[in-house]
Design an enzyme around this catalytic site. Sequence first.
Site, PDB file in Angstrom:
ATOM      1  N   ASP A 215      -9.347  -1.670   1.893  1.00 12.65           N
ATOM      2  CA  ASP A 215      -9.662  -1.633   0.460  1.00 12.65           C
ATOM      3  C   ASP A 215      -9.229  -2.892  -0.283  1.00 12.65           C
ATOM      4  OD1 ASP A 215     -10.802   0.969   0.397  1.00 12.65           O
ATOM      5  OD2 ASP A 215      -8.812   1.785   0.711  1.00 12.65           O
TER       6      ASP A 215
ATOM      7  N   HIS B  91      -0.899   1.288   5.875  1.00 16.29           N
ATOM      8  CA  HIS B  91      -1.812   2.204   6.568  1.00 16.29           C
ATOM      9  C   HIS B  91      -1.022   3.094   7.503  1.00 16.29           C
ATOM     10  CE1 HIS B  91      -5.214   3.669   8.910  1.00 16.29           C
ATOM     11  NE2 HIS B  91      -5.926   3.356   7.838  1.00 16.29           N
TER      12      HIS B  91
HETATM   13  N1  CMC Z   1       3.225  -0.390  -1.577  1.00 17.48           N
HETATM   14  C1  CMC Z   1       4.581  -0.245  -1.565  1.00 17.48           C
HETATM   15  N2  CMC Z   1       5.229   0.488  -0.641  1.00 17.48           N
HETATM   16  C2  CMC Z   1       4.502   1.100   0.310  1.00 17.48           C
HETATM   17  C3  CMC Z   1       3.110   0.983   0.361  1.00 17.48           C
HETATM   18  C4  CMC Z   1       2.461   0.202  -0.637  1.00 17.48           C
HETATM   19  N3  CMC Z   1       1.133   0.076  -0.638  1.00 17.48           N
HETATM   20  N4  CMC Z   1       2.633   1.704   1.381  1.00 17.48           N
HETATM   21  C5  CMC Z   1       3.689   2.255   1.989  1.00 17.48           C
HETATM   22  N5  CMC Z   1       4.830   1.872   1.343  1.00 17.48           N
HETATM   23  C6  CMC Z   1       6.219   2.210   1.736  1.00 17.48           C
HETATM   24  C7  CMC Z   1       6.575   3.630   1.351  1.00 17.48           C
HETATM   25  O1  CMC Z   1       7.121   3.683   0.058  1.00 17.48           O
HETATM   26  C8  CMC Z   1       7.560   3.979   2.444  1.00 17.48           C
HETATM   27  O2  CMC Z   1       8.757   3.353   2.135  1.00 17.48           O
HETATM   28  P1  CMC Z   1      10.161   4.063   2.554  1.00 17.48           P
HETATM   29  O3  CMC Z   1      10.157   4.108   4.049  1.00 17.48           O
HETATM   30  O4  CMC Z   1      11.216   3.179   1.973  1.00 17.48           O
HETATM   31  O5  CMC Z   1      10.142   5.429   1.926  1.00 17.48           O
HETATM   32  C9  CMC Z   1       7.001   3.273   3.669  1.00 17.48           C
HETATM   33  O6  CMC Z   1       6.259   2.150   3.162  1.00 17.48           O
HETATM   34  C10 CMC Z   1       6.067   4.136   4.507  1.00 17.48           C
HETATM   35  O7  CMC Z   1       5.034   4.628   3.655  1.00 17.48           O
HETATM   36  P2  CMC Z   1       4.394   6.071   3.747  1.00 17.48           P
HETATM   37  O8  CMC Z   1       3.877   6.471   2.404  1.00 17.48           O
HETATM   38  O9  CMC Z   1       5.337   7.002   4.429  1.00 17.48           O
HETATM   39  O10 CMC Z   1       3.187   5.782   4.739  1.00 17.48           O
HETATM   40  P3  CMC Z   1       1.948   6.702   4.976  1.00 17.48           P
HETATM   41  O11 CMC Z   1       1.475   6.413   6.338  1.00 17.48           O
HETATM   42  O12 CMC Z   1       2.248   8.118   4.644  1.00 17.48           O
HETATM   43  O13 CMC Z   1       0.887   6.200   3.888  1.00 17.48           O
HETATM   44  C11 CMC Z   1      -0.793   4.946   2.812  1.00 17.48           C
HETATM   45  C12 CMC Z   1      -0.147   5.323   4.158  1.00 17.48           C
HETATM   46  C13 CMC Z   1      -2.068   4.170   3.106  1.00 17.48           C
HETATM   47  C14 CMC Z   1      -1.170   6.218   2.035  1.00 17.48           C
HETATM   48  C15 CMC Z   1       0.211   4.072   2.008  1.00 17.48           C
HETATM   49  O14 CMC Z   1       0.491   2.876   2.711  1.00 17.48           O
HETATM   50  C16 CMC Z   1      -0.285   3.760   0.596  1.00 17.48           C
HETATM   51  O15 CMC Z   1      -0.089   4.541  -0.313  1.00 17.48           O
HETATM   52  N6  CMC Z   1      -0.991   2.594   0.407  1.00 17.48           N
HETATM   53  C17 CMC Z   1      -1.562   2.294  -0.868  1.00 17.48           C
HETATM   54  C18 CMC Z   1      -2.883   3.060  -1.035  1.00 17.48           C
HETATM   55  C19 CMC Z   1      -3.969   2.499  -0.175  1.00 17.48           C
HETATM   56  O16 CMC Z   1      -4.189   1.295  -0.111  1.00 17.48           O
HETATM   57  N7  CMC Z   1      -4.733   3.397   0.478  1.00 17.48           N
HETATM   58  C20 CMC Z   1      -5.853   3.014   1.343  1.00 17.48           C
HETATM   59  C21 CMC Z   1      -5.568   3.284   2.782  1.00 17.48           C
HETATM   60  S1  CMC Z   1      -6.734   2.488   3.892  1.00 17.48           S
HETATM   61  C22 CMC Z   1      -8.279   3.167   3.588  1.00 17.48           C
HETATM   62  C23 CMC Z   1      -8.360   4.645   3.634  1.00 17.48           C
HETATM   63  O17 CMC Z   1      -7.733   5.312   4.461  1.00 17.48           O
HETATM   64  O18 CMC Z   1      -9.092   5.181   2.828  1.00 17.48           O
END
Ligand code: CMC
Length: 429
Positions: free
Chosen positions: A363, A306
Amino acid sequence: MTDKATLVVGDQRYDLPIVQGTEGERGIDIRKLRDQSGLITLDPGYGNTGSCRSAITYIDGERGILRYRGIPIEQFEQHPNFVEVAWLLIFGNLPSREEYARFSAELTGNANIDESMKHNFQGFPRAAPPMAILSAMINALSCFHPELHELEGPDQLEAAAANLISKVRTIAAFAYRRSHGLAYMYPDPKLPYAANFLHMMFSQPYNEYLCDDRVRDALNLVLILHADHEQNCSTSTVRMVGSSKANLFASCAAGVCALWGPLHGGANVKVLDMLETIHQGRMTPEEYVRLAKDKGSKVRLMGFGHRVYKSVDPRAVVLQRTAERLLAFLGTDDPLLNIARRLEEIALSDSYFVERKLYPNVDFYSGIILRAIGIPTNMFTVIFAIGRLPGWIAHWREQNESPDGKIARPRQIYTGNRETAYKPRDQRG
Ligand code: CMC
């Protein structure tokens, strides 16, 4: 404590005011920065940008705290009433008995959609994604309520909120009925909000769906836990669209589109796909986690991570408890719950997830509950949207009434061509 920050660029110094929220959060007010210095700030994804001041929802992502108008979300577990929470978010406090009775009556009175709107559903292919239908139908709804386009004062806002919150549930149920070739069930004025939705989803003209209180409470809780989450992608979209003075219907329809994406509300569908993949033996939980860590794979552990929470997502904690309780009551042994537990266990003891502070989010467990209620996977994000609607309305209102409420219009750092002369077509290769 200093109430200003000083930015030093070369030999120039710029003083910028510091603003502070009620929970002590502090931010640098950069509104005058460009006028003073010619500089803008760059923050793709707005990870460090406060877009507004808001009094609706408080999150402490480090400590796993979420409060609606000051009330910790865990407290709603004992009082799972979505209508109350909708009022709380939009109007700022829990409804008095008189306000609750009035709003409930307005919801009941607004439950039917115009009969001619039923034809709109026929215009969609049977396999149309319900989120596309939902967004289109919220816009269509606005055509039937031009009197609610310009809202003057709290009474009109209450009317528009009741209209949307009530009808969105009817539209969602009708979208489901359409996709399954089932007769549309009219809302039943005797039923409260969540039970009425389940009635429109699952009753047959000759066979009424009887909703157990525990199922109704679980659905109420799912809706409540999705009801607001401050400046998330869809809410920011609603605020942005609303900032152009677009009406509430148009702004919320845009919110539905933003929510649809798999990184946001659409993640609940992807979580179920992931659990099914494992359940069907196409991958073990260990293999899935390995793949999610592999940057080349483009796979993520869905329902994990998140932007704001860097410890537990408190919604996931309540939802896991609710899932366990509901399955125990229904006597259902859903193998997907065990798979989810196993994935969580593997991830939380893996340095990749620990170092990046990735925990289960809202989720991760919600789909197990919805599945147990009988809601098909392709409706999961629609349920999220029904839940999030009061939050969208509250933010639309706040943004509309705020003295800071200017049209949202970010700037950019341009990286394209310098000035280039137009070349007539006959001179091009
Ligand atoms: N699985 C594997 N790696 C992950 C995940 C995951 N679910 N989430 C983040 N990472 C890694 C990402 O690859 C990055 O690694 P590195 O620093 O080595 O490049 C690091 O963690 C930081 O991730 P980010 O993408 O920069 O983080 P963000 O804040 O931009 O994204 C997120 C947040 C929720 C989009 C992301 O965690 C994600 O894609 N999660 C899976 C999708 C998901 O469950 N979404 C629902 C979010 S909660 C409800 C809502 O908001 O609707």
